[in-house]
Design a protein around this motif. Structure first.
Motif, PDB file in Angstrom:
ATOM      1  N   LEU A  15     -19.069  -9.480  -2.673  1.00 31.07           N
ATOM      2  CA  LEU A  15     -18.617 -10.597  -3.511  1.00 31.07           C
ATOM      3  C   LEU A  15     -17.170 -10.384  -3.969  1.00 31.07           C
ATOM      4  N   TYR A  16     -16.899  -9.113  -4.327  1.00 27.97           N
ATOM      5  CA  TYR A  16     -15.561  -8.769  -4.824  1.00 27.97           C
ATOM      6  C   TYR A  16     -14.484  -9.091  -3.793  1.00 27.97           C
ATOM      7  N   LEU A  17     -14.871  -8.964  -2.506  1.00 28.51           N
ATOM      8  CA  LEU A  17     -13.913  -9.246  -1.438  1.00 28.51           C
ATOM      9  C   LEU A  17     -13.324 -10.653  -1.560  1.00 28.51           C
ATOM     10  N   PHE A  18     -14.113 -11.541  -2.178  1.00 29.32           N
ATOM     11  CA  PHE A  18     -13.602 -12.913  -2.303  1.00 29.32           C
ATOM     12  C   PHE A  18     -12.564 -13.067  -3.415  1.00 29.32           C
ATOM     13  N   ILE A  19     -12.688 -12.254  -4.476  1.00 31.15           N
ATOM     14  CA  ILE A  19     -11.700 -12.346  -5.560  1.00 31.15           C
ATOM     15  C   ILE A  19     -10.523 -11.402  -5.341  1.00 31.15           C
ATOM     16  N   ALA A 109      -6.909   9.488 -12.846  1.00 34.27           N
ATOM     17  CA  ALA A 109      -7.600   9.587 -14.141  1.00 34.27           C
ATOM     18  C   ALA A 109      -8.158   8.235 -14.550  1.00 34.27           C
ATOM     19  N   PRO A 110      -9.129   7.740 -13.807  1.00 33.45           N
ATOM     20  CA  PRO A 110      -9.649   6.393 -14.097  1.00 33.45           C
ATOM     21  C   PRO A 110     -10.446   6.383 -15.398  1.00 33.45           C
ATOM     22  N   THR A 111     -10.443   5.270 -16.078  1.00 32.77           N
ATOM     23  CA  THR A 111     -11.213   5.149 -17.318  1.00 32.77           C
ATOM     24  C   THR A 111     -12.614   4.627 -17.018  1.00 32.77           C
ATOM     25  N   THR A 112     -12.765   4.031 -15.851  1.00 31.86           N
ATOM     26  CA  THR A 112     -14.104   3.562 -15.472  1.00 31.86           C
ATOM     27  C   THR A 112     -14.610   4.423 -14.309  1.00 31.86           C
ATOM     28  N   HIS A 113     -15.812   4.091 -13.856  1.00 30.02           N
ATOM     29  CA  HIS A 113     -16.392   4.841 -12.733  1.00 30.02           C
ATOM     30  C   HIS A 113     -15.587   4.596 -11.477  1.00 30.02           C
ATOM     31  N   ARG A 114     -15.460   5.636 -10.674  1.00 29.23           N
ATOM     32  CA  ARG A 114     -14.646   5.524  -9.466  1.00 29.23           C
ATOM     33  C   ARG A 114     -15.157   4.444  -8.528  1.00 29.23           C
ATOM     34  N   ALA A 115     -16.413   4.200  -8.598  1.00 29.68           N
ATOM     35  CA  ALA A 115     -16.980   3.165  -7.731  1.00 29.68           C
ATOM     36  C   ALA A 115     -16.325   1.826  -8.037  1.00 29.68           C
ATOM     37  N   VAL A 116     -15.882   1.646  -9.281  1.00 31.10           N
ATOM     38  CA  VAL A 116     -15.187   0.407  -9.658  1.00 31.10           C
ATOM     39  C   VAL A 116     -13.690   0.561  -9.464  1.00 31.10           C
ATOM     40  N   SER A 117     -13.179   1.715  -9.971  1.00 29.13           N
ATOM     41  CA  SER A 117     -11.716   1.855 -10.025  1.00 29.13           C
ATOM     42  C   SER A 117     -11.088   1.976  -8.641  1.00 29.13           C
ATOM     43  N   VAL A 118     -11.806   2.632  -7.692  1.00 31.47           N
ATOM     44  CA  VAL A 118     -11.175   2.803  -6.375  1.00 31.47           C
ATOM     45  C   VAL A 118     -10.959   1.464  -5.648  1.00 31.47           C
ATOM     46  N   PRO A 119     -12.028   0.608  -5.537  1.00 34.84           N
ATOM     47  CA  PRO A 119     -11.732  -0.677  -4.875  1.00 34.84           C
ATOM     48  C   PRO A 119     -10.685  -1.494  -5.633  1.00 34.84           C
ATOM     49  N   TYR A 120     -10.777  -1.452  -6.953  1.00 37.40           N
ATOM     50  CA  TYR A 120      -9.802  -2.201  -7.736  1.00 37.40           C
ATOM     51  C   TYR A 120      -8.396  -1.647  -7.497  1.00 37.40           C
ATOM     52  N   LEU A 122      -7.389  -0.018  -4.887  1.00 42.47           N
ATOM     53  CA  LEU A 122      -6.944  -0.351  -3.531  1.00 42.47           C
ATOM     54  C   LEU A 122      -6.422  -1.785  -3.480  1.00 42.47           C
ATOM     55  N   THR A 123      -7.099  -2.677  -4.198  1.00 45.11           N
ATOM     56  CA  THR A 123      -6.643  -4.070  -4.238  1.00 45.11           C
ATOM     57  C   THR A 123      -5.236  -4.144  -4.821  1.00 45.11           C
ATOM     58  N   LEU A 124      -5.070  -3.436  -5.952  1.00 41.78           N
ATOM     59  CA  LEU A 124      -3.753  -3.462  -6.585  1.00 41.78           C
ATOM     60  C   LEU A 124      -2.685  -2.907  -5.637  1.00 41.78           C
ATOM     61  N   CYS A 125      -3.059  -1.806  -4.939  1.00 38.89           N
ATOM     62  CA  CYS A 125      -2.099  -1.210  -3.997  1.00 38.89           C
ATOM     63  C   CYS A 125      -1.714  -2.206  -2.918  1.00 38.89           C
ATOM     64  N   ALA A 126      -2.723  -2.926  -2.410  1.00 38.21           N
ATOM     65  CA  ALA A 126      -2.420  -3.932  -1.393  1.00 38.21           C
ATOM     66  C   ALA A 126      -1.478  -4.975  -1.961  1.00 38.21           C
ATOM     67  N   GLY A 127      -1.754  -5.401  -3.202  1.00 39.32           N
ATOM     68  CA  GLY A 127      -0.880  -6.377  -3.864  1.00 39.32           C
ATOM     69  C   GLY A 127       0.525  -5.836  -3.998  1.00 39.32           C
ATOM     70  N   LEU A 128       0.609  -4.595  -4.445  1.00 46.08           N
ATOM     71  CA  LEU A 128       1.947  -4.002  -4.623  1.00 46.08           C
ATOM     72  C   LEU A 128       2.691  -3.938  -3.297  1.00 46.08           C
ATOM     73  N   GLY A 129       1.926  -3.567  -2.245  1.00 52.52           N
ATOM     74  CA  GLY A 129       2.551  -3.502  -0.917  1.00 52.52           C
ATOM     75  C   GLY A 129       3.118  -4.855  -0.530  1.00 52.52           C
ATOM     76  N   ALA A 130       2.296  -5.903  -0.726  1.00 54.99           N
ATOM     77  CA  ALA A 130       2.772  -7.246  -0.389  1.00 54.99           C
ATOM     78  C   ALA A 130       3.967  -7.623  -1.248  1.00 54.99           C
ATOM     79  N   GLY A 131       3.880  -7.308  -2.566  1.00 52.16           N
ATOM     80  CA  GLY A 131       4.984  -7.626  -3.481  1.00 52.16           C
ATOM     81  C   GLY A 131       6.257  -6.927  -3.060  1.00 52.16           C
ATOM     82  N   ALA A 132       6.115  -5.630  -2.707  1.00 57.76           N
ATOM     83  CA  ALA A 132       7.300  -4.873  -2.304  1.00 57.76           C
ATOM     84  C   ALA A 132       7.895  -5.470  -1.045  1.00 57.76           C
TER      85      ALA A 132
END
Ligand SMILES: Nc1nc2c(ncn2[C@@H]2O[C@H](COP(=O)(O)OP(=O)(O)OP(=O)(O)O)[C@@H](O)[C@H]2O)c(=O)[nH]1
Ligand SMILES: [Mg+2]
Ligand SMILES: [Zn+2]
Ligand SMILES: [Zn+2]
Length: 509
Positions: A15-19, A109-120, A122-132
């Motif tokens: 589901l997350y893949l859609f957002i 040093a994630p504040t949430t569980h890695r299961a959440v923070s890693v995909p999130y 990765l999404t941000l990294c992809a965004g940053l890559g596109a932004g850059a």
């Protein structure tokens, strides 16, 4: 249970893949706007604030450069280079910071569980890559536009400078000064004067103030004083006094020089022929005419004005001028007329003895600028005056007579004028037969009609016996006119009427 949780997680991930794209896009947008925002702050810093952190290339130092550069002659490209280096640095830093922040908050040093923070993360990294990837060409585009603007304006500045110089040049040519202004000290032509900064505590000398590197309409001296860049741009009451540009000279020019046509009037004649007194009378005649509604007259500099004051006093008490010193003459300068009719007149009164010694006639260099000459001819300097005209008559005071043969003076002067390359056949000569007043009441010693050029000419030829001299004059000069003058004034300060007539002819070029 062991199956349900991963399955649920995978489903959530699905589901997350859609957002995720939206989140990535938002992050990309945020990065791009941050880059743009920082770029504009950099722009403001480099172009306006100029605080040390924005200066990577040292600015042009006006203390070493005499004047501040025009922005489009150097500083603009320097700013552009500054923007380029700092822009690159800004881009690298902003992008790296953003990645570092994401990896710190989501991976190390994630504040949430890695299961959440890693995909999130990765999404941000992809965004940053596109932004850059988007931000780089965008910044390059902004920089490119800036460079284009600078190029256009720099070209415009150069065109403006060229147009201004051409306009000024045209005005100079129209004023009859195509080769520049006459320096009344060294007699050379000054193509364009140099100027001292008008601020008394500065006085830096600006050699070429014309539009260009250091300003289009006005240049800013290193001391921040503003100086107009062209004669044309100097208003009437803010005319700066220029200086001669020639080596070994550098002396001041008249403040009016270059602003109006010039006229050079050399007086030629032997010692005591009456040059100085005639000059005094001519200027006094102009001043009298001005008082009676004629063209306005003012002496152009302090020295001329002091000299004239002294000479006027001599004329008023009917006294006698002293022999002129042998020092090289400085023009006796005055401005006649008003508005567009203004003319700067330099009368050169050279010591008579300079006309006799061949080595010294170099003092005549000013004649190169002259179109009209005045030969002051004292009839009493001619032997025939005493032998043929005056053998029996009543006594004439000989103390005021010149003793130098006019023929001698004339031929030497003509010779040196010619060696200086002046075309005499295009020039006019006024022959002023001087000291008429000493001979009034002695009609035998004067032409019948002392106000008529032809009569005077005939008298010179027939009675005074200087036919050869007259003939040579007429051969050498394009036009010759004869006058009988009395360079004297009466008690009321009125100059003998013969002088204004001579003066008007000389000035009517
Ligand atoms: N009465 C009378 N005296 C004149 C006239 N012109 C000159 N003088 C006198 O003649 C003498 C010589 O005149 P200057 O004008 O000084 O002669 P100059 O040609 O300048 O002589 P230098 O400077 O020595 O070359 C002076 O004493 C004058 O006062 C004139 O028209 N009338
Ligand atoms: Mg004199
Ligand atoms: Zn000079
Ligand atoms: Zn200054």
């Amino acid at each position: 249970m062991f199956v349900v949780v991963p399955a649920l997680y995978l489903f959530a991930l699905f589901l997350y893949l859609f957002i995720a794209p939206f989140i990535a896009a938002l992050r990309a947008l945020a990065l791009v706007s941050e880059l743009v925002w920082r770029y504009f702050r950099l722009l403001n810093g480099v172009l306006r604030l100029r605080t040390p952190e924005f200066v990577t290339i040292p600015p042009y130092r006006p203390t070493e450069e005499l004047a501040h550069r025009n922005y489009f002659y150097g500083p603009a490209t320097r700013d552009l280079r500054q923007l380029l280096t700092q822009g690159r640095r800004l881009y690298a830093r902003t992008v790296a910071d953003a990645f570092r922040a994401v990896s710190a908050a989501q991976f190390s040093a994630p504040t949430t569980h890695r299961a959440v923070s890693v995909p999130y993360g990765l999404t941000l990294c992809a965004g940053l890559g596109a932004g850059a990837a988007l931000g780089a060409p965008l910044l390059a585009l902004l920089l490119g536009l800036h460079a284009l603007g600078v190029a256009v304006l720099a070209a415009g500045a150069r065109l403006t400078a060229l147009a201004l110089r051409t306009a000024d040049r045209t005005v100079m040519v129209l004023r009859g000064l195509p080769r520049g202004i006459l320096c009344r000290s060294c007699y050379e032509r000054v193509p364009y004067p140099q100027y001292d900064c008008p601020r008394t505590s500065c006085r830096r000398r600006h050699v070429d103030i014309r539009p260009g590197t250091f300003g289009l309409f006005r240049r800013r001296c290193a001391c921040t004083e503003r100086i107009p860049t062209l004669l044309m741009l100097m208003s009437r009451d803010a005319r700066l006094s220029g200086f001669c540009v020639h080596e070994n000279c550098g002396r001041p020019l008249n403040p009016d020089a270059g602003h109006m046509p010039e006229l050079v009037l050399p007086l030629i004649g032997g010692r005591a022929a009456g040059k100085t007194q005639l000059m005094a009378a001519m200027v006094k005649a102009m001043q009298n005419a001005a008082e009676n509604g004629g063209p306005a007259v003012r002496l152009a500099d302090q020295e001329s004005s002091d000299t004239q004051q002294l000479l006027n006093e001599i004329l008023e008490i009917q006294g006698h001028t002293r022999p002129t010193g042998k020092a090289l003459p400085q023009g006796h300068s005055l401005v006649r007329g008003t508005g567009r009719g203004e003319r700067l007149i330099h009368i050169f009164d050279t010591a008579g003895e300079r006309f006799v010694n061949r080595e010294e006639t170099d003092a005549l260099r000013y004649v190169r600028a002259a179109g009209t000459f005045v030969l002051v001819l004292d009839p009493m300097a001619v032997d025939a005056f005493w032998t043929r005209l005056d053998p029996t008559g009543p006594h004439v005071d000989r103390t005021l007579a010149s003793t130098v043969d006019p023929e001698d003076v004339f031929s030497r002067s003509v010779q040196s004028i010619r060696t200086m390359g002046t075309r005499l056949d295009k020039a006019r000569l006024a022959v002023a037969v001087s000291k008429k007043d000493l001979l009034t009441g002695r009609p035998a010693l004067l032409p019948d009609r002392p106000d008529d050029s032809d009569t005077i000419r005939d008298w010179l030829c027939e009675q005074l016996g200087v036919r050869n001299l007259v003939k040579t004059m007429e051969l050498e000069f394009g036009e010759v006119r004869f006058f009988c003058t009395a360079a004297v004034a009466d008690e009321a300060g009125r100059v003998d009427p013969s002088v204004p007539v001579l003066m008007e002819w000389c000035l009517s070029e």
